[in-house]
Design a protein around this motif. Structure first.
Motif, short mmCIF file in Angstrom:
data_model
loop_
_atom_site.label_atom_id
_atom_site.label_comp_id
_atom_site.label_asym_id
_atom_site.label_seq_id
_atom_site.Cartn_x
_atom_site.Cartn_y
_atom_site.Cartn_z
N ALA A 65 -70.95 -31.94 -82.76
CA ALA A 65 -70.12 -31.23 -81.80
C ALA A 65 -70.46 -31.65 -80.38
N PRO A 73 -65.19 -28.53 -80.50
CA PRO A 73 -65.86 -27.23 -80.64
C PRO A 73 -66.72 -27.18 -81.89
N ARG A 74 -67.84 -26.48 -81.80
CA ARG A 74 -68.76 -26.39 -82.93
C ARG A 74 -68.11 -25.79 -84.16
N HIS A 75 -67.18 -24.85 -83.97
CA HIS A 75 -66.58 -24.18 -85.12
C HIS A 75 -65.69 -25.12 -85.94
N GLN A 76 -65.40 -26.30 -85.42
CA GLN A 76 -64.60 -27.26 -86.17
C GLN A 76 -65.44 -28.10 -87.14
N SER A 91 -77.10 -27.60 -90.18
CA SER A 91 -76.64 -27.02 -88.92
C SER A 91 -77.02 -27.91 -87.75
N ALA A 134 -74.51 -30.72 -87.58
CA ALA A 134 -73.24 -30.21 -87.05
C ALA A 134 -73.32 -29.97 -85.55
N ASP A 135 -74.43 -29.43 -85.07
CA ASP A 135 -74.61 -29.23 -83.63
C ASP A 135 -74.55 -30.55 -82.89
N ALA A 190 -67.89 -27.83 -90.41
CA ALA A 190 -68.47 -27.03 -91.50
C ALA A 190 -69.85 -27.57 -91.84
#
Length: 393
Positions: free
Chosen positions: A174, A180-183, A167, A170-171, A185
């Motif tokens: 982004a 966007p963070r939701h892009q 995580s 990923a943060d 996985a």
């Protein structure tokens, strides 16, 4: 088993035996590292599902070439610089036509989607990052930082999916890319495939050492902070009689050997080099320690838990806190603090630990789960395809 059908930059793709489903994995090479081991393990799991893997390498070199699963092909692009990748990669994609492309590690994660567009590659492209890039390149200056962010902003949107191995990674991706963070996985790296009950005999280097044995595994490079670990080890009480083993090879060897001699620890600190099979080393240890300044994930922590080893780790970004579930499955200490690291090591060696619970936690990071998660992004219909084949047979 060694790779079959080694292809050079001449791209004699007619020699490749095409299968029903095949994933191309793009890496710099197969020298030992966390990302490289991950993809070798994934290829073995995909092979069990009847899905073959092509390893696309800038240069076909590295110790892990010798442990690739049967049915794997290796394609050498024949280039030495990342910027030279797009044209030969596009040529491979046009001629070999794999069913999906997985690229790991910036800047390959930028060049791969560009090459796929040049080749008019119609299948899915997934990019994965294995470290917090803004930290990994923090000392390169503002210009490099701007290039990193700009390239991410250009290359990442061209991919069908983007993966961070934690995580925290990923943060970071982004924030630096502006997407966007939701892009992004999150697919945690899997544990090593070796199991504790499959460990071989005790390595010769460990046969006559004093106990307890403190182990760390990783490339001998600055970010791993083996110098900090040696400093902390030197602070342990002499009557403890512990031995420290730093398993790995890399550019910091001479500096670490000099530090070990300066502390008078040449009889108690071992630098045995790189080992393809680490299971016996974990099985022989009493405590595992990670001393890094940062990690993308921290594969070795999962490997240690798989063997029921108690763990002490720096609370570095990005993986250790996620793996250890805060401090539930190990002890986290501040980054860069040899005193805190030494105290945590001493405390861990003095108390009982629940090895069974650690093994259960390690199973959460199984190779099978990671292989499935990547397949869901690379080949979304793979389950349906395998079901259809099973019914047809």
């Amino acid at each position: 088993m060694a790779a079959t059908g080694l292809l050079t930059k001449s791209f004699i793709v007619d020699e490749v035996e095409l299968s029903s489903q095949r994933i191309a994995v793009l890496l710099p090479d197969l020298r030992p590292g966390g990302a490289e081991r991950l993809h070798v393990n994934l290829a073995a799991e995909w092979e069990r599902r009847g899905i073959r893997t092509d390893f696309i390498l800038l240069r076909a070199r590295g110790e892990l070439l010798d442990v690739l699963p049967q049915g794997t092909d290796v394609v050498e692009l024949g280039v030495d610089h990342f910027r030279s990748v797009p044209i030969p990669l596009a040529r491979y994609l046009r001629k070999s036509r794999p069913d999906a492309l997985l690229a790991a590690m910036w800047p390959l994660t930028v060049f791969a989607p560009i090459a796929a567009r040049l080749a008019r590659f119609p299948k899915r492209i997934v990019v994965s990052e294995h470290s917090p890039l803004t930290r990994a390149y923090a000392n390169r200056g503002r210009l490099h930082g701007a290039l990193l962010r700009c390239s991410q902003g250009i290359g990442y949107p061209l991919a069908d999916a983007r993966v961070g191995v934690s995580s925290g990674v990923a943060d970071d991706l982004a924030n630096s890319s502006g997407l966007p963070r939701h892009q992004f996985a999150v697919i945690h790296n899997p544990a090593a495939r070796e199991k504790a009950d499959q460990a071989g005999p005790t390595p010769t280097a460990l046969m006559h050492i004093s106990r307890p044995l403190i182990l760390t595994v990783g490339t001998l490079k600055k970010v791993k902070r083996h110098d900090l670990l040696i400093n902390a080890f030197a602070r342990l009480p002499a009557q403890l009689g512990a031995t420290l083993c730093i398993l790995g090879e890399g550019p910091e060897r001479l500096a670490l050997e000099s530090q070990i001699n300066a502390f008078g620890l040449s009889e108690r600190v071992l630098l045995p080099g790189f080992a393809i099979d680490t299971a016996a080393w974990y099985a022989s240890a009493d405590l595992f320690v990670l001393s890094s300044d940062y990690e993308g994930f921290g594969n070795v922590l999962v490997e240690a838990m798989e063997h029921g080893l108690p763990i002490v780790s720096t609370d570095c970004p990005s993986g250790p806190r996620e793996i250890l579930d805060d401090n539930r499955y190990g002890t986290l200490v501040p980054v860069g603090d040899p005193g805190a690291l030494a105290q945590a090591m001493q405390d861990a060696l003095s108390r009982e630990h629940d090895g069974a619970a650690l093994k259960v936690r390690a199973a959460h990071f199984s190779v099978s789960k990671a292989a499935d998660a990547y397949l869901n992004l690379l080949l979304p219909d793979w389950r349906q395809s395998q079901t259809s084949e099973a019914v047809g047979s």
